[in-house]
Structures are given as C-alpha cells and as structure tokens.
Write a protein that holds these residues in place. Structure first.
Motif, PDB file in Angstrom:
ATOM      1  N   LEU A 153      52.729  26.800   1.547  1.00  0.00           N
ATOM      2  CA  LEU A 153      53.271  28.041   2.089  1.00  0.00           C
ATOM      3  C   LEU A 153      52.402  28.627   3.186  1.00  0.00           C
ATOM      4  CD1 LEU A 153      54.318  29.784  -1.264  1.00  0.00           C
ATOM      5  CD2 LEU A 153      55.682  28.257   0.182  1.00  0.00           C
ATOM      6  N   GLY A 154      51.144  28.158   3.311  1.00  0.00           N
ATOM      7  CA  GLY A 154      50.198  28.786   4.222  1.00  0.00           C
ATOM      8  C   GLY A 154      49.659  30.067   3.603  1.00  0.00           C
ATOM      9  N   GLU A 155      48.478  30.486   4.034  1.00  0.00           N
ATOM     10  CA  GLU A 155      47.874  31.678   3.431  1.00  0.00           C
ATOM     11  C   GLU A 155      48.711  32.922   3.706  1.00  0.00           C
ATOM     12  OE1 GLU A 155      43.757  32.407   3.888  1.00  0.00           O
ATOM     13  OE2 GLU A 155      43.193  30.294   3.709  1.00  0.00           O
ATOM     14  N   GLU A 156      49.199  33.064   4.935  1.00  0.00           N
ATOM     15  CA  GLU A 156      49.989  34.257   5.268  1.00  0.00           C
ATOM     16  C   GLU A 156      51.346  34.228   4.571  1.00  0.00           C
ATOM     17  OE1 GLU A 156      50.354  34.899   9.430  1.00  0.00           O
ATOM     18  OE2 GLU A 156      48.191  35.123   9.749  1.00  0.00           O
ATOM     19  N   GLY A 157      51.987  33.071   4.576  1.00  0.00           N
ATOM     20  CA  GLY A 157      53.280  32.951   3.910  1.00  0.00           C
ATOM     21  C   GLY A 157      53.180  33.183   2.417  1.00  0.00           C
ATOM     22  N   PHE A 158      52.094  32.692   1.830  1.00  0.00           N
ATOM     23  CA  PHE A 158      51.882  32.894   0.402  1.00  0.00           C
ATOM     24  C   PHE A 158      51.690  34.369   0.084  1.00  0.00           C
ATOM     25  CE2 PHE A 158      48.978  33.538  -3.150  1.00  0.00           C
ATOM     26  CZ  PHE A 158      49.623  32.842  -4.161  1.00  0.00           C
ATOM     27  N   ALA A 159      50.835  35.036   0.850  1.00  0.00           N
ATOM     28  CA  ALA A 159      50.545  36.442   0.582  1.00  0.00           C
ATOM     29  C   ALA A 159      51.783  37.313   0.765  1.00  0.00           C
ATOM     30  CB  ALA A 159      49.421  36.924   1.489  1.00  0.00           C
ATOM     31  N   ALA A 160      52.646  36.919   1.702  1.00  0.00           N
ATOM     32  CA  ALA A 160      53.811  37.751   2.020  1.00  0.00           C
ATOM     33  C   ALA A 160      54.890  37.706   0.949  1.00  0.00           C
ATOM     34  CB  ALA A 160      54.393  37.321   3.360  1.00  0.00           C
ATOM     35  N   ASN A 161      55.153  36.523   0.379  1.00  0.00           N
ATOM     36  CA  ASN A 161      56.284  36.428  -0.562  1.00  0.00           C
ATOM     37  C   ASN A 161      56.118  35.313  -1.580  1.00  0.00           C
ATOM     38  OD1 ASN A 161      56.626  34.249   1.113  1.00  0.00           O
ATOM     39  ND2 ASN A 161      58.773  34.627   1.587  1.00  0.00           N
ATOM     40  N   PHE A 162      54.922  35.193  -2.167  1.00  0.00           N
ATOM     41  CA  PHE A 162      54.709  34.129  -3.153  1.00  0.00           C
ATOM     42  C   PHE A 162      55.648  34.263  -4.346  1.00  0.00           C
ATOM     43  CE2 PHE A 162      52.221  37.453  -5.139  1.00  0.00           C
ATOM     44  CZ  PHE A 162      52.308  37.188  -6.501  1.00  0.00           C
ATOM     45  N   ALA A 163      56.051  35.505  -4.687  1.00  0.00           N
ATOM     46  CA  ALA A 163      56.826  35.717  -5.910  1.00  0.00           C
ATOM     47  C   ALA A 163      58.187  35.036  -5.882  1.00  0.00           C
ATOM     48  CB  ALA A 163      56.995  37.214  -6.168  1.00  0.00           C
ATOM     49  N   ILE A 164      58.733  34.827  -4.682  1.00  0.00           N
ATOM     50  CA  ILE A 164      60.057  34.189  -4.640  1.00  0.00           C
ATOM     51  C   ILE A 164      59.955  32.681  -4.844  1.00  0.00           C
ATOM     52  CG2 ILE A 164      60.202  33.691  -2.156  1.00  0.00           C
ATOM     53  CD1 ILE A 164      63.112  34.692  -2.282  1.00  0.00           C
ATOM     54  N   HIS A 165      58.746  32.119  -4.656  1.00  0.00           N
ATOM     55  CA  HIS A 165      58.589  30.665  -4.718  1.00  0.00           C
ATOM     56  C   HIS A 165      58.251  30.235  -6.146  1.00  0.00           C
ATOM     57  CE1 HIS A 165      58.971  30.112  -0.400  1.00  0.00           C
ATOM     58  NE2 HIS A 165      58.194  31.167  -0.241  1.00  0.00           N
ATOM     59  N   ALA A 166      59.269  30.237  -6.988  1.00  0.00           N
ATOM     60  CA  ALA A 166      59.094  29.856  -8.389  1.00  0.00           C
ATOM     61  C   ALA A 166      58.788  28.374  -8.511  1.00  0.00           C
ATOM     62  CB  ALA A 166      60.354  30.198  -9.174  1.00  0.00           C
ATOM     63  N   LEU A 167      58.263  28.000  -9.678  1.00  0.00           N
ATOM     64  CA  LEU A 167      58.049  26.592  -9.980  1.00  0.00           C
ATOM     65  C   LEU A 167      59.260  26.030 -10.698  1.00  0.00           C
ATOM     66  CD1 LEU A 167      54.397  26.001 -11.293  1.00  0.00           C
ATOM     67  CD2 LEU A 167      55.422  25.161  -9.167  1.00  0.00           C
ATOM     68  N   ALA A 168      59.747  24.904 -10.216  1.00  0.00           N
ATOM     69  CA  ALA A 168      60.729  24.127 -10.970  1.00  0.00           C
ATOM     70  C   ALA A 168      59.961  23.258 -11.955  1.00  0.00           C
ATOM     71  CB  ALA A 168      61.546  23.262 -10.018  1.00  0.00           C
ATOM     72  N   VAL A 169      60.256  23.399 -13.244  1.00  0.00           N
ATOM     73  CA  VAL A 169      59.591  22.624 -14.293  1.00  0.00           C
ATOM     74  C   VAL A 169      60.608  21.625 -14.836  1.00  0.00           C
ATOM     75  CG1 VAL A 169      58.326  22.714 -16.471  1.00  0.00           C
ATOM     76  CG2 VAL A 169      58.179  24.638 -14.857  1.00  0.00           C
ATOM     77  N   PHE A 170      60.321  20.344 -14.683  1.00  0.00           N
ATOM     78  CA  PHE A 170      61.331  19.336 -14.968  1.00  0.00           C
ATOM     79  C   PHE A 170      61.417  19.031 -16.468  1.00  0.00           C
ATOM     80  CE2 PHE A 170      61.111  18.984 -10.494  1.00  0.00           C
ATOM     81  CZ  PHE A 170      62.348  18.483 -10.098  1.00  0.00           C
ATOM     82  N   ASP A 171      62.655  19.106 -16.956  1.00  0.00           N
ATOM     83  CA  ASP A 171      62.983  18.754 -18.336  1.00  0.00           C
ATOM     84  C   ASP A 171      63.204  17.248 -18.446  1.00  0.00           C
ATOM     85  OD1 ASP A 171      63.841  19.481 -21.081  1.00  0.00           O
ATOM     86  OD2 ASP A 171      65.795  18.800 -20.394  1.00  0.00           O
ATOM     87  N   ASP A 172      63.724  16.660 -17.383  1.00  0.00           N
ATOM     88  CA  ASP A 172      63.879  15.215 -17.254  1.00  0.00           C
ATOM     89  C   ASP A 172      63.831  14.889 -15.756  1.00  0.00           C
ATOM     90  OD1 ASP A 172      66.412  15.778 -16.164  1.00  0.00           O
ATOM     91  OD2 ASP A 172      67.396  15.562 -18.099  1.00  0.00           O
ATOM     92  N   GLN A 173      64.242  13.710 -15.368  1.00  0.00           N
ATOM     93  CA  GLN A 173      64.146  13.318 -13.966  1.00  0.00           C
ATOM     94  C   GLN A 173      64.996  14.193 -13.043  1.00  0.00           C
ATOM     95  OE1 GLN A 173      61.280  11.295 -13.462  1.00  0.00           O
ATOM     96  NE2 GLN A 173      62.646  10.375 -11.950  1.00  0.00           N
TER      97      GLN A 173
END
Length: 385
Positions: free
Chosen positions: A236-256
């Motif tokens: 995301l880059g440092e600036e992009g991360f600081a600006a809106n990290f909350a919208i960038h959720a983690l996808a956690v895989f249950d299967d493939q």
C-alpha cells in the motif's frame, strides 16, 4: 403451515414503537399464534419494556435477538434507531431457544449451555441454528467454536454479533423476557425446514497469497516472516497505508477458492504488529484486499443469488439479512441501497428482517464449515415444502 410475519417501527418512543410493531404482526398473523421470534433494536430503547409487551402479547414465545448498528426489514427497509420483529407461526417446524451466560469467563461453556438448553426441548435433531451473541466482552470466534462443538460440525449456524451503533460501550442480547449482556442466545430449528444461505463481501484480493507466521489471537505480528506492518506497507505504501489501512481487510482462505474477511482496526509501529477485529489462525493463507462502494453493494446481490441457488424448495417463506457495521460505515448514505438491491430479486410480499452487526456468522459455501466474518453480507432464505 409455516407463516412468517414482520413488524417494524421507527417511532423513538419504546411504548409506541412496540405497540405499532405488535399491531402490524398481529394483523399479518391473522389469528395464528407464533411459536418463536427474533427482535432487533437500536441501543437507546427501553428493551425490558419492549420484551414485556411481546411476552404479554404472546406468552411463552421462544424469543431471541439483540441490539444493532442499524435495522432492516421488508416493511421500512434500512433504518437507524428503530426496532423490527420477525415472528414464526408453524405446525411443521419446531423452534426452541436457549441461552448461555457469562461468555467472557468461558465462551465455549456459554455456547454449550445455550445449545443444550434448546436441544433438550425436542426429541429431534436440529437442522439450523440462529445466534446473536455478545460482541464486546467476549470473543466471537471462540463462541462460534463452542457452538460448533456442541451442535456438531454439520449443522449450519447463521447469525451476527450484537452491536451498539459504533459506540463500542455495551451491547445487549435478548432471551424470552430478559435483557442480557455477555450472553449467547440461540434459536434452533427442528423438522421440515428448508433453507439456503449466501455469503459475499465485495472485497477483492490485491496482494500475493502469503502465510500468517506469528499471531496471538487477533494480533498479527508476522506475515511470511516479515512484520505485518511492513507487509501491508509493501503493497500500500506508507502514505497509502496511513490514509486508509482500515479498508484493506485480510482475506483468510478456508480452502483454495473461498475466504472469509478480517478487518484491521489498529497497528503498532514499535512491534510492527497489526490488530484485527477477530482472531486469525496461525499458518492461515491470507491476502490483502481492496473494495469499492460499487463492489460492496453488488455483493448483496451475490449473497442473495447464492442463497436462491442453494434453496431446495420452490419459493422461500422469509429472508433473514445480516450485514456488517463496517459496510454501513463505508457506504454512508448509500447503505439503503443494500436492501433495495436485494428486494429486486425477491417476491414483493416476502417478509424480510435483519440488522447490521459487529461480525457475521455463516458457512462460506453450502454444506461448508461455519465461519466468523467481517465486512460481509449474509442472506438466509427459509421455508417448507
């Protein structure tokens, strides 16, 4: 017979609101007596008064529910600061409620107590579990683990954890005539119930697939051996991360192919860790995601279409809808479009009821394992042959 009715009021006065809702439900029931119900309300109502009126109108009703971050129904669509009630009148399906208390002390035990209490009222095996547990004092993932252990892995669990309009101070759960906190209410369905569900978020992976290599509950320290913060900032880059990290959720895989969502809520510069709203398993495969408002809204239709595809009957009798408070926060004034998109694909008179939660509960796929979700829209269709 499997009749489902819904009432909804946006009157701010508790007495007037529940009177309006009960009048609406009684008119639709047309003399039928409901066996069970689900109540969703805003945080500021007099909940004890509301429950007392429901018990007076329908003595002995098997009722659960909780407080919300917004309410949904086929009567008033999306609302804030309202209350909505769904009632089930049936001679084909058994519906029994149970409650587990003090979930913060032992979430597994609270879940077990709720399931055992409801199961003890029937000689049959349950087909479906609905639940609307505590969100702030306990751990939704651990509560779900307890429910799955008590029910068995094959029984689908649908629900959402209770909310308090983004104040994160105290949420309430409802059981029969009681207003509770730190509890796990459940509603079990036995018999000839037909149902289909769908799940979708609208978030799309944007990073390479990586592995959680150090985590403690909901605090992720390392991904692929590097600090979680550095991993995020790489994409995301440092600036992009600081600006809106909350919208960038983690996808956690249950299967493939299928993943559930984990929403970030904070980070620590010194340790390089990131904190999420729910637990993430160690060694889980994850990807950073992104979303647009358009994709978030289109996910509602995807969720519904999946539910329709998996519904084994001709036409459902009712729909239960559970969306995430984070979705409402991102969508803002467009939140009303979630239900408006849904209703285009449903029969006009189909009773619908739902709420905005602090976390959603549903299997990712038909006959799959139930998972705990963030930022997700869940649709449940119910009926009989």
């Amino acid at each position: 017979m499997f009749r489902v009715v819904v009432g909804h009021s946006d009157d701010p006065d508790s007495e007037s609101a529940i009177a309006e809702v009960l009048q609406e439900c009684s008119r639709s029931l047309a003399g039928s007596i409901p066996q069970a119900g689900i109540l969703f309300t805003a945080i500021d109502f007099d909940h004890a008064l509301i429950l007392q009126h429901i018990q007076d109108a329908f003595p002995g009703i098997e009722l659960i529910g909780g407080t919300t971050n917004g309410e949904i129904s086929s009567v008033l669509e999306f609302q804030q600061d309202s209350l909505t009630l769904m009632l089930f009148a049936t001679d084909e399906v058994e519906i029994w409620a149970g409650i587990g208390r003090e979930a913060s002390k032992n979430p597994h035990l609270a879940a077990q107590q709720a399931i055992e209490q409801a199961k003890a009222k029937s000689a049959s095996l349950p087909q479906l579990c609905l639940t609307f547990p505590e969100s702030l004092t306990s751990n939704g993932v651990l509560i779900l683990q307890g429910l799955k252990q008590s029910l068995g892995e094959d029984i689908p669990i649908i629900g959402g954890i209770t909310a308090d309009d983004y104040t994160f101070e105290k949420t309430y759960q409802f059981f029969q005539g009681e207003v509770l906190s730190d509890s796990v209410p459940v509603l079990l369905f036995f018999g000839k119930l037909l149902f289909g569900h769908g799940v979708a978020s609208g978030w799309t992976p944007v990073s390479q697939r990586s592995r959680i290599t150090k985590v403690d509950g909901n605090v992720v320290y390392e991904i692929d051996g590097q600090r979680a913060l550095d991993f995020y900032q790489h994409y995301l880059g440092e600036e992009g991360f600081a600006a809106n990290f909350a919208i960038h959720a983690l996808a956690v895989f249950d299967d493939q192919d299928h993943f559930y969502m984990r929403a970030p809520k904070g980070y620590d510069q010194q340790s390089g860790s990131m904190t999420f709203f729910s637990d993430i398993p160690e060694q889980a495969i994850v990807q950073i995601t992104d979303a647009t408002r358009e994709n978030i809204l289109s996910a509602c239709e995807t969720s519904l279409k999946n539910a329709i595809a998996h519904y084994p009957g001709v036409e459902p009798t009712a729909a239960l809808l559970i969306s995430c408070g984070a979705r409402r926060r991102i969508l803002g004034t467009q939140t009303i479009k979630e239900y408006q998109l849904i209703k285009k694909h449903l029969p006009e008179a189909l009773p619908c009821c739902g709420f905005y939660a602090y976390g959603e509960i549903a299997p990712l796929v038909d006959k799959g394992q139930t998972q705990f979700h963030n930022k997700t829209f869940v649709t449940l269709l119910m009926g009989t042959k």
